[in-house]
Write a protein that holds these residues in place. Structure first.
Motif, PDB file in Angstrom:
ATOM      1  N   GLN A   1      48.485  -9.595   6.116  1.00  0.00           N
ATOM      2  CA  GLN A   1      48.127 -10.748   6.536  1.00  0.00           C
ATOM      3  C   GLN A   1      46.566 -11.038   6.419  1.00  0.00           C
ATOM      4  O   GLN A   1      45.826 -10.015   7.046  1.00  0.00           O
ATOM      5  CB  GLN A   1      48.625 -11.115   7.904  1.00  0.00           C
ATOM      6  CG  GLN A   1      48.374 -12.519   8.247  1.00  0.00           C
ATOM      7  CD  GLN A   1      48.715 -12.936   9.790  1.00  0.00           C
ATOM      8  OE1 GLN A   1      49.733 -12.592  10.048  1.00  0.00           O
ATOM      9  NE2 GLN A   1      47.985 -13.639  10.569  1.00  0.00           N
TER      10      GLN A   1
ATOM     11  N   SER B   1      45.189 -18.560   6.462  1.00  0.00           N
ATOM     12  CA  SER B   1      45.718 -17.278   6.624  1.00  0.00           C
ATOM     13  C   SER B   1      46.830 -17.159   5.482  1.00  0.00           C
ATOM     14  O   SER B   1      47.421 -18.269   4.984  1.00  0.00           O
ATOM     15  CB  SER B   1      46.365 -17.081   7.824  1.00  0.00           C
ATOM     16  OG  SER B   1      45.364 -16.959   8.874  1.00  0.00           O
TER      17      SER B   1
ATOM     18  N   SER C   1      53.759  -9.401   1.322  1.00  0.00           N
ATOM     19  CA  SER C   1      54.771  -8.514   1.607  1.00  0.00           C
ATOM     20  C   SER C   1      55.037  -7.549   0.315  1.00  0.00           C
ATOM     21  O   SER C   1      54.779  -7.902  -0.592  1.00  0.00           O
ATOM     22  CB  SER C   1      56.097  -8.904   2.039  1.00  0.00           C
ATOM     23  OG  SER C   1      56.051  -9.616   3.135  1.00  0.00           O
TER      24      SER C   1
ATOM     25  N   ARG D   1      53.425  -5.200   5.145  1.00  0.00           N
ATOM     26  CA  ARG D   1      52.839  -6.530   5.222  1.00  0.00           C
ATOM     27  C   ARG D   1      51.571  -6.472   5.425  1.00  0.00           C
ATOM     28  O   ARG D   1      50.645  -5.753   5.998  1.00  0.00           O
ATOM     29  CB  ARG D   1      53.502  -7.578   6.170  1.00  0.00           C
ATOM     30  CG  ARG D   1      55.051  -7.673   6.174  1.00  0.00           C
ATOM     31  CD  ARG D   1      55.585  -8.669   7.280  1.00  0.00           C
ATOM     32  NE  ARG D   1      57.030  -8.897   6.797  1.00  0.00           N
ATOM     33  CZ  ARG D   1      57.997  -8.105   7.303  1.00  0.00           C
ATOM     34  NH1 ARG D   1      57.684  -7.244   7.846  1.00  0.00           N
ATOM     35  NH2 ARG D   1      59.103  -8.605   6.809  1.00  0.00           N
TER      36      ARG D   1
ATOM     37  N   SER E   1      49.880 -14.416   4.161  1.00  0.00           N
ATOM     38  CA  SER E   1      50.655 -13.242   4.366  1.00  0.00           C
ATOM     39  C   SER E   1      51.494 -12.619   3.003  1.00  0.00           C
ATOM     40  O   SER E   1      52.237 -13.336   2.579  1.00  0.00           O
ATOM     41  CB  SER E   1      51.685 -13.457   5.717  1.00  0.00           C
ATOM     42  OG  SER E   1      52.447 -12.263   5.828  1.00  0.00           O
TER      43      SER E   1
END
Length: 129
Positions: A85, A17, A21, A83, A19
């Protein structure tokens, strides 16, 4: 004018994964900006820019089929941050990810990059198999 700064890119393994921003200098403080959408796009080398997903200030959102079920969009309006993800990463998720700001079209965030006005510099994501 809206200024956008992306962060969180890097390298990841397939199946993992990542993430990202996007911090915006403005995030819809005025009535007119209630229609403001912030979206994510990505571009792989040699390919056209591809829509990933977008959120309007009131939370209305849409996500591209290519990441549907794997991507989560969340916004923090107080911190002017969106964000992204992506789970279950695949090598074809590799690309330069950019966030952009624009206004909704017919009540929904547009998927065409040409409708977005302000862009960040982008952050690179590389997924290896």
């Amino acid at each position: 004018q809206v200024q956008l700064v992306e962060s969180g890119g890097g390298s990841a393994q397939a199946g993992g994964s990542l993430s990202l921003s996007c911090s915006a200098s403005q995030y819809g403080e005025t009535y007119a900006d209630s229609r403001r959408c912030v979206g994510w796009f990505r571009q792989a080398p040699g390919k056209e820019r591809e829509y990933v997903g977008a959120v309007r200030r009131d939370g209305i959102r849409n996500i591209a089929d290519s990441v549907l079920g794997r991507a989560i969009l969340s916004q923090d309006k107080d911190k002017h941050t969106l964000r992204l993800q992506i789970n279950s990463l695949r090598p074809d998720d590799t690309g330069m990810y950019s966030c952009a700001s624009g206004q909704d079209v017919y009540g929904d965030c547009p998927r065409q990059s040409r409708t977005y006005i302000y862009w960040g510099q982008g952050t690179q994501v590389t997924v290896s198999s």
